[in-house]
Design a protein around this motif. Structure first.
Motif, PDB file in Angstrom:
ATOM      1  N   ARG A 157       0.816  -1.205   0.000  1.00 19.10           N
ATOM      2  CA  ARG A 157       0.000   0.000   0.000  1.00 19.10           C
ATOM      3  C   ARG A 157       0.853   1.260   0.000  1.00 19.10           C
ATOM      4  NH1 ARG A 157      -5.578  -0.812   3.466  1.00 19.10           N
ATOM      5  NH2 ARG A 157      -6.359  -2.578   2.247  1.00 19.10           N
ATOM      6  N   ASN A 158       2.014   1.181   0.595  1.00 26.21           N
ATOM      7  CA  ASN A 158       2.899   2.350   0.592  1.00 26.21           C
ATOM      8  C   ASN A 158       3.357   2.707  -0.816  1.00 26.21           C
ATOM      9  OD1 ASN A 158       2.751   2.801   3.326  1.00 26.21           O
ATOM     10  ND2 ASN A 158       4.638   1.679   3.803  1.00 26.21           N
ATOM     11  N   ASP A 159       3.308   1.743  -1.747  1.00 26.04           N
ATOM     12  CA  ASP A 159       3.707   1.995  -3.130  1.00 26.04           C
ATOM     13  C   ASP A 159       2.576   2.584  -3.969  1.00 26.04           C
ATOM     14  OD1 ASP A 159       6.208   0.921  -2.625  1.00 26.04           O
ATOM     15  OD2 ASP A 159       5.570  -1.115  -3.141  1.00 26.04           O
ATOM     16  N   LEU A 160       1.384   2.668  -3.399  1.00 24.49           N
ATOM     17  CA  LEU A 160       0.210   3.094  -4.158  1.00 24.49           C
ATOM     18  C   LEU A 160       0.319   4.559  -4.568  1.00 24.49           C
ATOM     19  CD1 LEU A 160      -2.370   1.500  -4.887  1.00 24.49           C
ATOM     20  CD2 LEU A 160      -3.479   2.595  -2.921  1.00 24.49           C
ATOM     21  N   ARG A 161       0.068   4.828  -5.852  1.00 23.52           N
ATOM     22  CA  ARG A 161       0.111   6.203  -6.369  1.00 23.52           C
ATOM     23  C   ARG A 161      -1.050   6.421  -7.327  1.00 23.52           C
ATOM     24  NH1 ARG A 161       3.330   5.762  -3.001  1.00 23.52           N
ATOM     25  NH2 ARG A 161       5.500   6.507  -2.877  1.00 23.52           N
ATOM     26  N   ILE A 162      -1.552   7.634  -7.360  1.00 20.33           N
ATOM     27  CA  ILE A 162      -2.620   7.966  -8.298  1.00 20.33           C
ATOM     28  C   ILE A 162      -2.021   8.169  -9.689  1.00 20.33           C
ATOM     29  CG2 ILE A 162      -3.968   9.003  -6.448  1.00 20.33           C
ATOM     30  CD1 ILE A 162      -2.790  11.443  -8.955  1.00 20.33           C
ATOM     31  N   ASP A 163      -2.883   8.255 -10.690  1.00 21.35           N
ATOM     32  CA  ASP A 163      -2.472   8.512 -12.075  1.00 21.35           C
ATOM     33  C   ASP A 163      -2.580  10.024 -12.299  1.00 21.35           C
ATOM     34  OD1 ASP A 163      -2.398   8.896 -14.844  1.00 21.35           O
ATOM     35  OD2 ASP A 163      -3.193   6.890 -15.233  1.00 21.35           O
ATOM     36  N   GLY A 164      -1.443  10.708 -12.243  1.00 18.29           N
ATOM     37  CA  GLY A 164      -1.442  12.159 -12.325  1.00 18.29           C
ATOM     38  C   GLY A 164      -1.982  12.691 -13.635  1.00 18.29           C
ATOM     39  N   ALA A 165      -1.643  12.044 -14.738  1.00 19.43           N
ATOM     40  CA  ALA A 165      -2.125  12.501 -16.042  1.00 19.43           C
ATOM     41  C   ALA A 165      -3.635  12.323 -16.155  1.00 19.43           C
ATOM     42  CB  ALA A 165      -1.415  11.750 -17.158  1.00 19.43           C
ATOM     43  N   ARG A 166      -4.160  11.244 -15.589  1.00 19.48           N
ATOM     44  CA  ARG A 166      -5.611  11.018 -15.617  1.00 19.48           C
ATOM     45  C   ARG A 166      -6.334  12.093 -14.805  1.00 19.48           C
ATOM     46  NH1 ARG A 166      -7.413   5.187 -13.740  1.00 19.48           N
ATOM     47  NH2 ARG A 166      -6.535   5.943 -11.767  1.00 19.48           N
ATOM     48  N   LEU A 167      -5.790  12.432 -13.635  1.00 17.62           N
ATOM     49  CA  LEU A 167      -6.375  13.500 -12.822  1.00 17.62           C
ATOM     50  C   LEU A 167      -6.387  14.803 -13.598  1.00 17.62           C
ATOM     51  CD1 LEU A 167      -7.371  14.832 -10.188  1.00 17.62           C
ATOM     52  CD2 LEU A 167      -4.967  14.991  -9.473  1.00 17.62           C
ATOM     53  N   ARG A 224       0.498  23.644 -10.765  1.00 20.01           N
ATOM     54  CA  ARG A 224       1.360  22.717 -11.485  1.00 20.01           C
ATOM     55  C   ARG A 224       0.820  21.296 -11.363  1.00 20.01           C
ATOM     56  NH1 ARG A 224       7.170  24.387  -9.190  1.00 20.01           N
ATOM     57  NH2 ARG A 224       7.653  22.248  -9.902  1.00 20.01           N
ATOM     58  N   PRO A 225       0.808  20.550 -12.479  1.00 21.94           N
ATOM     59  CA  PRO A 225       0.282  19.180 -12.440  1.00 21.94           C
ATOM     60  C   PRO A 225       0.952  18.310 -11.388  1.00 21.94           C
ATOM     61  CG  PRO A 225       0.565  19.887 -14.714  1.00 21.94           C
ATOM     62  CD  PRO A 225       1.178  20.962 -13.861  1.00 21.94           C
ATOM     63  N   GLU A 226       2.258  18.470 -11.222  1.00 12.54           N
ATOM     64  CA  GLU A 226       2.954  17.616 -10.252  1.00 12.54           C
ATOM     65  C   GLU A 226       2.541  17.936  -8.818  1.00 12.54           C
ATOM     66  OE1 GLU A 226       6.092  20.771 -11.512  1.00 12.54           O
ATOM     67  OE2 GLU A 226       4.361  19.715 -12.386  1.00 12.54           O
ATOM     68  N   HIS A 227       2.173  19.190  -8.552  1.00 15.17           N
ATOM     69  CA  HIS A 227       1.695  19.542  -7.211  1.00 15.17           C
ATOM     70  C   HIS A 227       0.304  18.958  -6.971  1.00 15.17           C
ATOM     71  CE1 HIS A 227       4.518  23.285  -7.032  1.00 15.17           C
ATOM     72  NE2 HIS A 227       5.130  22.174  -6.652  1.00 15.17           N
ATOM     73  N   LEU A 228      -0.559  19.050  -7.981  1.00 19.50           N
ATOM     74  CA  LEU A 228      -1.898  18.477  -7.858  1.00 19.50           C
ATOM     75  C   LEU A 228      -1.814  16.965  -7.654  1.00 19.50           C
ATOM     76  CD1 LEU A 228      -3.563  20.474 -10.766  1.00 19.50           C
ATOM     77  CD2 LEU A 228      -3.791  20.944  -8.327  1.00 19.50           C
ATOM     78  N   GLU A 229      -0.916  16.320  -8.372  1.00 20.12           N
ATOM     79  CA  GLU A 229      -0.716  14.888  -8.219  1.00 20.12           C
ATOM     80  C   GLU A 229      -0.218  14.550  -6.816  1.00 20.12           C
ATOM     81  OE1 GLU A 229       2.017  11.292 -10.188  1.00 20.12           O
ATOM     82  OE2 GLU A 229       1.864  13.241 -11.181  1.00 20.12           O
ATOM     83  N   ALA A 230       0.717  15.348  -6.313  1.00 20.68           N
ATOM     84  CA  ALA A 230       1.267  15.098  -4.980  1.00 20.68           C
ATOM     85  C   ALA A 230       0.189  15.216  -3.911  1.00 20.68           C
ATOM     86  CB  ALA A 230       2.406  16.071  -4.698  1.00 20.68           C
ATOM     87  N   GLY A 231      -0.620  16.278  -4.000  1.00 20.42           N
ATOM     88  CA  GLY A 231      -1.685  16.454  -3.024  1.00 20.42           C
ATOM     89  C   GLY A 231      -2.697  15.333  -3.069  1.00 20.42           C
ATOM     90  N   CYS A 232      -2.993  14.850  -4.263  1.00 26.19           N
ATOM     91  CA  CYS A 232      -3.943  13.753  -4.398  1.00 26.19           C
ATOM     92  C   CYS A 232      -3.363  12.456  -3.837  1.00 26.19           C
ATOM     93  CB  CYS A 232      -4.339  13.593  -5.864  1.00 26.19           C
ATOM     94  SG  CYS A 232      -5.737  12.478  -6.129  1.00 26.19           S
ATOM     95  N   ASN A 233      -2.063  12.257  -3.971  1.00 25.82           N
ATOM     96  CA  ASN A 233      -1.434  11.076  -3.368  1.00 25.82           C
ATOM     97  C   ASN A 233      -1.510  11.119  -1.840  1.00 25.82           C
ATOM     98  OD1 ASN A 233      -0.537   9.257  -5.397  1.00 25.82           O
ATOM     99  ND2 ASN A 233       1.081  10.698  -5.975  1.00 25.82           N
ATOM    100  N   VAL A 234      -1.321  12.311  -1.277  1.00 22.94           N
ATOM    101  CA  VAL A 234      -1.474  12.442   0.182  1.00 22.94           C
ATOM    102  C   VAL A 234      -2.915  12.146   0.578  1.00 22.94           C
ATOM    103  CG1 VAL A 234      -1.349  14.043   2.133  1.00 22.94           C
ATOM    104  CG2 VAL A 234       0.445  14.073   0.375  1.00 22.94           C
ATOM    105  N   LEU A 235      -3.863  12.669  -0.193  1.00 23.96           N
ATOM    106  CA  LEU A 235      -5.278  12.395   0.071  1.00 23.96           C
ATOM    107  C   LEU A 235      -5.570  10.899   0.001  1.00 23.96           C
ATOM    108  CD1 LEU A 235      -8.226  13.475   0.407  1.00 23.96           C
ATOM    109  CD2 LEU A 235      -8.355  13.496  -2.093  1.00 23.96           C
ATOM    110  N   LEU A 236      -5.044  10.229  -1.015  1.00 28.37           N
ATOM    111  CA  LEU A 236      -5.244   8.789  -1.174  1.00 28.37           C
ATOM    112  C   LEU A 236      -4.830   8.035   0.071  1.00 28.37           C
ATOM    113  CD1 LEU A 236      -5.592   6.106  -2.825  1.00 28.37           C
ATOM    114  CD2 LEU A 236      -3.242   6.481  -3.641  1.00 28.37           C
ATOM    115  N   HIS A 237      -3.630   8.300   0.546  1.00 29.04           N
ATOM    116  CA  HIS A 237      -3.118   7.538   1.688  1.00 29.04           C
ATOM    117  C   HIS A 237      -3.824   7.914   2.990  1.00 29.04           C
ATOM    118  CE1 HIS A 237       0.099   5.154  -0.139  1.00 29.04           C
ATOM    119  NE2 HIS A 237       0.160   6.136  -1.021  1.00 29.04           N
TER     120      HIS A 237
END
Length: 427
Positions: A17-27, A405-418
């Motif tokens: 589960r620690n390896d789980l990441r969202i799909d940034g491009a899809r977001l 920035r897309p990478e920031h949005l992706e990072a925040g969503c990964n924090v939300l996921l976990h």
């Protein structure tokens, strides 16, 4: 204008589960599709609450949620809840969400990011084949912005019982259209009762809408709470008179007193650091004529602070200052409070989960406090709640040039996921 990422983050694998990441491009792609509904020539979005464009945005959300396997419920004020089942349907859901209504000259990310980050969390859990113990819900709250109808944060306020449904349905916009009729017109006057059910936790991801994270080159804002707010309508009444024949010493110039009050309001915040805020946002002069001494000025005052004791001290300072100014100037000053939101501290456990998630993912983070109102501020009154901020360009929001920035949005969503996955898993 930010461009779409060139590379696509691979879907989550069946690893730990620690390896789980969202799909940034899809977001990002989903965000840009929603941004196309009500798109403005300057690159922003105008999608006012309960308009046909809002209906289109809602329909888009519902279609995406259903495609991700969620069931949909809509309550009587139009709040939408997309639910991903958990193993134990008796457990209270872990919820995330925000809003998709915008300012008249709004941006692509305010509110929209929080909603679609929730959808991306659901998709990622689906990709990884993970079933949580508690259900997951993604909420779209009605009329958060308050641009067309008052009060602001209408849907989330109704959910926690702050507002009576009948009062909200009777609210009218500038054209005389009431909320109840607008909900019926767009097909989102739902059958579900409002609120009255437990939540296990509430998370909200959001752009910061300010410059602090960008100034500190930090990706994740761990939001510890939101500033309390007191809003006032202030009327200063003097006497109109001809600008030529009336000597300076015999004037009752309401604008002169108002100008002094603007400086006083600014000083009140400076006297209450670090989180004191004060603003005069509106000022109307009567009779607004070049050669007439102003006899009346109407103005607004907005005071904010992180602690109620500080906010109360600022309120007392405003009343003391206006009383002294009235006595000194001979101008009558009426101060009427029209809004009060107490400061809201977020749940320590959930805040720690956000902070820990950012560190576990190797993301830079810092504690911040929200200076704006959010649906999470209301939800925190009835459930454990926390927020995740990511930077926005130059701190600009409520503006068509709002960007992230897309990478920031992706990072925040990964924090939300976990954070959501942890909260929805039995210990």
């Amino acid at each position: 204008m930010t461009t779409m990422p060139a590379t696509r983050t691979p879907p989550a694998s069946a690893g730990t589960r620690n390896d789980l990441r969202i799909d940034g491009a899809r977001l990002w792609h989903t965000l840009m599709r929603l941004a196309g509904i009500g798109a403005t020539p300057r690159g922003g979005v105008c999608r006012l609450a309960l308009t046909d464009l809002d209906r289109q945005g809602r329909d888009f959300f519902v279609a995406e949620a259903r495609a991700a396997g969620c069931t949909i419920r809509v309550d009587a004020i139009g709040n939408i809840f997309a639910r991903r089942a958990g193993r134990d349907h008796t457990l209270p859901p872990v919820m995330t969400g925000s809003h998709i209504d915008t300012q008249p000259t709004g941006g692509k990310f305010d509110g929209n990011y929080g909603v679609l980050a929730g959808i991306e969390v659901v998709r990622t859990l689906n990709d990884a084949g993970i079933m949580t113990d508690a259900p997951i819900e993604v909420a779209v709250w009605t009329n958060e912005e308050g641009s067309r109808f008052v009060p602001v944060m209408m849907g989330s306020g109704a959910f926690i019982g702050e507002f009576a449904l009948a009062d909200l349905l009777a609210q009218r916009d500038r054209d005389g259209v009431c909320v109840g009729d607008a909900l019926q017109a767009i097909g989102y006057a739902g059958p579900e009762p409002i609120g009255g059910r437990p939540l296990g936790a509430y998370f909200e991801a959001h752009i910061e809408q300010g410059p602090v994270l960008e100034a500190n080159d930090t990706t994740i804002g761990v939001v510890t709470g939101a500033l309390g707010q007191r809003w006032y309508d202030v009327v200063l009444t003097g006497m109109e008179a001809h600008a030529g024949p009336t000597p300076m010493s015999l004037r009752k110039d309401a604008l002169l007193a108002a100008a002094e009050l603007v400086g006083i309001v600014n000083r009140i915040a400076l006297d209450h650091p670090p989180h004191g805020r004060s603003t005069v946002g509106c000022l109307n002069v009567h009779p607004d004529s070049r050669n007439v001494i102003p006899g009346k000025v109407s103005m607004t005052v907005d005071l904010r602070a992180a602690e109620n004791t500080v906010l109360s001290a600022m309120d007392a300072a405003l009343h003391a200052a206006t009383g002294a100014l009235a006595a000194r100037s001979g101008i009558a000053i009426d101060v009427r409070q029209v809004v009060y939101f107490p400061p809201q501290h977020f749940d320590d456990r959930l805040v720690a989960a956000v902070r820990g998630g950012a560190r576990r993912l190797g993301l830079s983070e810092m504690d911040v406090i929200s200076g704006a109102g959010h649906d999470a501020v209301y939800l925190a009154r009835v459930a454990p709640a926390a927020m995740i901020f990511v930077p926005c360009k130059d701190g600009i929001s409520h503006n068509e040039i709002e960007d992230a920035r897309p990478e920031h949005l992706e990072a925040g969503c990964n924090v939300l996921l976990h954070a959501m996955l942890d909260a929805a898993t039995r210990r």
